[in-house]
Design an enzyme around this catalytic site. Structure first.
Site, PDB file in Angstrom:
ATOM      1  CB  SER A 109      -0.851  -0.102   1.516  1.00  0.00           C
ATOM      2  OG  SER A 109       0.303   0.172   2.357  1.00  0.00           O
TER       3      SER A 109
HETATM    4  C1  LIG Z   1       2.981  -0.239   3.844  1.00  0.00           C
HETATM    5  S1  LIG Z   1       3.824  -1.020   2.403  1.00  0.00           S
HETATM    6  C2  LIG Z   1       5.026   0.342   2.527  1.00  0.00           C
HETATM    7  C3  LIG Z   1       4.475   1.693   2.243  1.00  0.00           C
HETATM    8  C4  LIG Z   1       5.632   2.347   1.540  1.00  0.00           C
HETATM    9  N1  LIG Z   1       6.680   2.971   2.506  1.00  0.00           N
HETATM   10  C5  LIG Z   1       5.070   3.707   0.942  1.00  0.00           C
HETATM   11  O1  LIG Z   1       5.311   4.740   1.215  1.00  0.00           O
HETATM   12  O2  LIG Z   1       4.372   3.352  -0.122  1.00  0.00           O
HETATM   13  C6  LIG Z   1       4.640  -2.175   3.591  1.00  0.00           C
HETATM   14  C7  LIG Z   1       5.755  -3.000   2.376  1.00  0.00           C
HETATM   15  O3  LIG Z   1       6.592  -3.693   2.867  1.00  0.00           O
HETATM   16  C8  LIG Z   1       6.887  -4.865   2.038  1.00  0.00           C
HETATM   17  N2  LIG Z   1       7.422  -6.006   2.929  1.00  0.00           N
HETATM   18  C9  LIG Z   1       6.807  -7.035   3.691  1.00  0.00           C
HETATM   19  N3  LIG Z   1       7.994  -7.851   4.307  1.00  0.00           N
HETATM   20  C10 LIG Z   1       8.814  -7.371   3.766  1.00  0.00           C
HETATM   21  C11 LIG Z   1      10.320  -7.548   4.069  1.00  0.00           C
HETATM   22  N4  LIG Z   1      10.496  -8.829   4.904  1.00  0.00           N
HETATM   23  N5  LIG Z   1      11.190  -6.813   3.777  1.00  0.00           N
HETATM   24  C12 LIG Z   1      10.994  -5.939   2.796  1.00  0.00           C
HETATM   25  N6  LIG Z   1       9.963  -5.266   2.472  1.00  0.00           N
HETATM   26  C13 LIG Z   1       8.613  -6.157   2.874  1.00  0.00           C
HETATM   27  C14 LIG Z   1       5.594  -5.197   1.624  1.00  0.00           C
HETATM   28  O4  LIG Z   1       5.639  -5.882   0.368  1.00  0.00           O
HETATM   29  C15 LIG Z   1       4.945  -3.927   1.212  1.00  0.00           C
HETATM   30  O5  LIG Z   1       5.119  -3.101  -0.075  1.00  0.00           O
END
Ligand SMILES: C[S@@+](CC[C@H](N)C(=O)[O-])C[C@H]1O[C@@H](n2cnc3c(N)ncnc32)[C@H](O)[C@@H]1O
Length: 395
Positions: A109
């Site tokens: 997101s």
């Molecule tokens: C809430 S979203 C990030 C929002 C982002 N900072 C933005 O402004 O659009 C969380 C993200 O963390 C990623 N994610 C989940 N587990 C992860 C991991 N172990 N390492 C890196 N990224 C991860 C997800 O795929 C997702 O895209």
């Protein structure tokens, strides 16, 4: 509004309005971050996204694009203080023809701007600092950091290949080419270390040990911690050599859990009617859903989840199941309150009630009374001070 320059003019205006609102609400506190919000085009990062549709029944998500809602409304929504979903169940979306989605869990997101800027302000970052971001997502928060610090100071890791590819394209379009990596952010990125600041925009069950090695002593780790029942909130850790320690914020912002730490599909074995031993319960299942006590329940039963269902055509019982140790607690109503039946190696309800009692003895404080200490051997959440009552985080 039709031409690209009309969109850019309207977007610049909406960015100024968003920045003014975030400042008025106290989220934006410095001119540098305000300038970043006014400069970075969120619509480049979420040209298409999903919003929850209102209505009874299952949760459905509907696509929001200039074609589905009109260009003006799309742009207004882009610059509102909302989280917009961009991926479900880790699957790529056909953005050429996005369809409504239901019965699915959001997995990426663009976080609501007030939470993004509040975390950036809390990060206490300054020019010349090397920053590692975990969870690139759409790339919007990465772009804000690039604007403020310069691309050479920013490294961002995204676990999902498709999400990372789109973020890279959007960042390039916006004019930023920081160091972007695809992988599990729990490993950090040793080649780019040491970092002065680490910020995670997905939730973790514990603080990955690699982060302690890669953040410089005196540096800051800002992350949300969460369990399988709920979020524990936002914690700001100061690294001191091979350990780190710090306090939770007074609210409990929540991020989607790191992909690799999601709860196992099976809730665990549902106990039979004769399993376990029964006693009168001091607290009923409301403990699991009311804010302060639920925080304590998450600490006391870190591997558990709960659900309620009628048993044998009788009353609705609440099942607290720990699929890691195969422990259970079943709460059933009685004429005078609740009784609990427990089994397995962990007495889950004993631990939950004891944690709630401790919290009450400390005056039922909010999350800001709690802190975390992390070292290579152990990670604990404490109450009041690092020598106060403690609950281990799952490692
Ligand atoms: C809430 S979203 C990030 C929002 C982002 N900072 C933005 O402004 O659009 C969380 C993200 O963390 C990623 N994610 C989940 N587990 C992860 C991991 N172990 N390492 C890196 N990224 C991860 C997800 O795929 C997702 O895209």
């Amino acid at each position: 509004m039709a031409s690209e320059s009309d969109v850019e003019t309207a977007a610049a205006d909406l960015r100024r309005q968003l920045a003014a609102r975030l400042e008025k609400d106290g989220w934006l506190r410095s001119p540098e971050w305000r300038a970043a919000v006014e400069a970075v085009s969120r619509h480049v990062f979420i040209p298409r996204f999903y919003r929850e549709s209102v209505g009874p029944g299952v949760t459905t998500w509907e696509p929001v694009t200039p074609e589905t809602v009109g260009q003006e409304e799309w742009l207004r929504l882009v610059y509102s203080d909302e989280t917009w979903m961009t991926q479900f169940d880790g699957r790529d979306i056909d953005w050429a023809d996005p369809k409504p989605v239901s019965n699915a869990a959001p997995t990426s997101s663009s976080t609501l701007p007030s939470l993004v800027v509040r975390m950036l302000e809390d990060l206490d970052v300054h020019e010349g600092m090397n920053v590692l971001e975990i969870g690139t997502g759409t790339g919007y928060s990465t772009a804000l950091m690039c604007h403020r610090l310069g691309v050479e100071s920013v490294t961002s890791i995204e676990t999902d290949e498709g999400v990372a590819r789109r973020a890279r394209q959007a960042l390039t379009r916006a004019g930023y080419i920081p160091r972007l990596l695809v992988g599990d952010g729990r490993a950090g990125h040793l080649d780019g270390a040491p970092y002065e600041r680490l910020i995670a925009t997905c939730g973790f069950r514990n603080v990955p040990p690699a982060w302690l090695e890669q953040v410089r002593p005196g540096g800051v780790i800002l992350t949300t911690l969460r369990g399988w029942m709920r979020s524990l909130g936002l914690v700001k850790l100061i690294v001191t050599g091979d350990s780190a320690s710090g306090w939770f914020s007074d609210d409990d912002p929540s991020f989607m859990i790191a992909r690799q730490q999601d709860a196992p599909e099976s809730l665990g074995m549902v106990p039979g009617p004769g399993d376990g031993t029964t006693r009168k319960a001091t607290h009923g299942p409301e403990v699991l859903t009311s804010s302060g006590p639920a925080f304590m329940a998450q600490l006391a039963a870190p591997d558990a989840r709960f659900f309620a269902m009628p048993v044998d055509g009788g009353p609705v019982c609440t099942f607290l199941l720990d699929s890691v140790t195969d422990s259970f607690a079943v709460l059933a109503p009685t004429d005078s309150g609740w009784e609990v039946r427990q089994g397995g190696p962990r007495r889950l309800w004993d631990a939950v009630e004891s944690a709630v009692t401790t919290w009450e003895e400390y005056g039922s404080p909010n999350a800001a009374a709690f802190g975390v200490t992390v070292s290579h051997g152990q990670q604990v959440v404490w109450l009041g001070n690092p020598n106060g009552p403690q609950w281990p985080l799952p490692t």
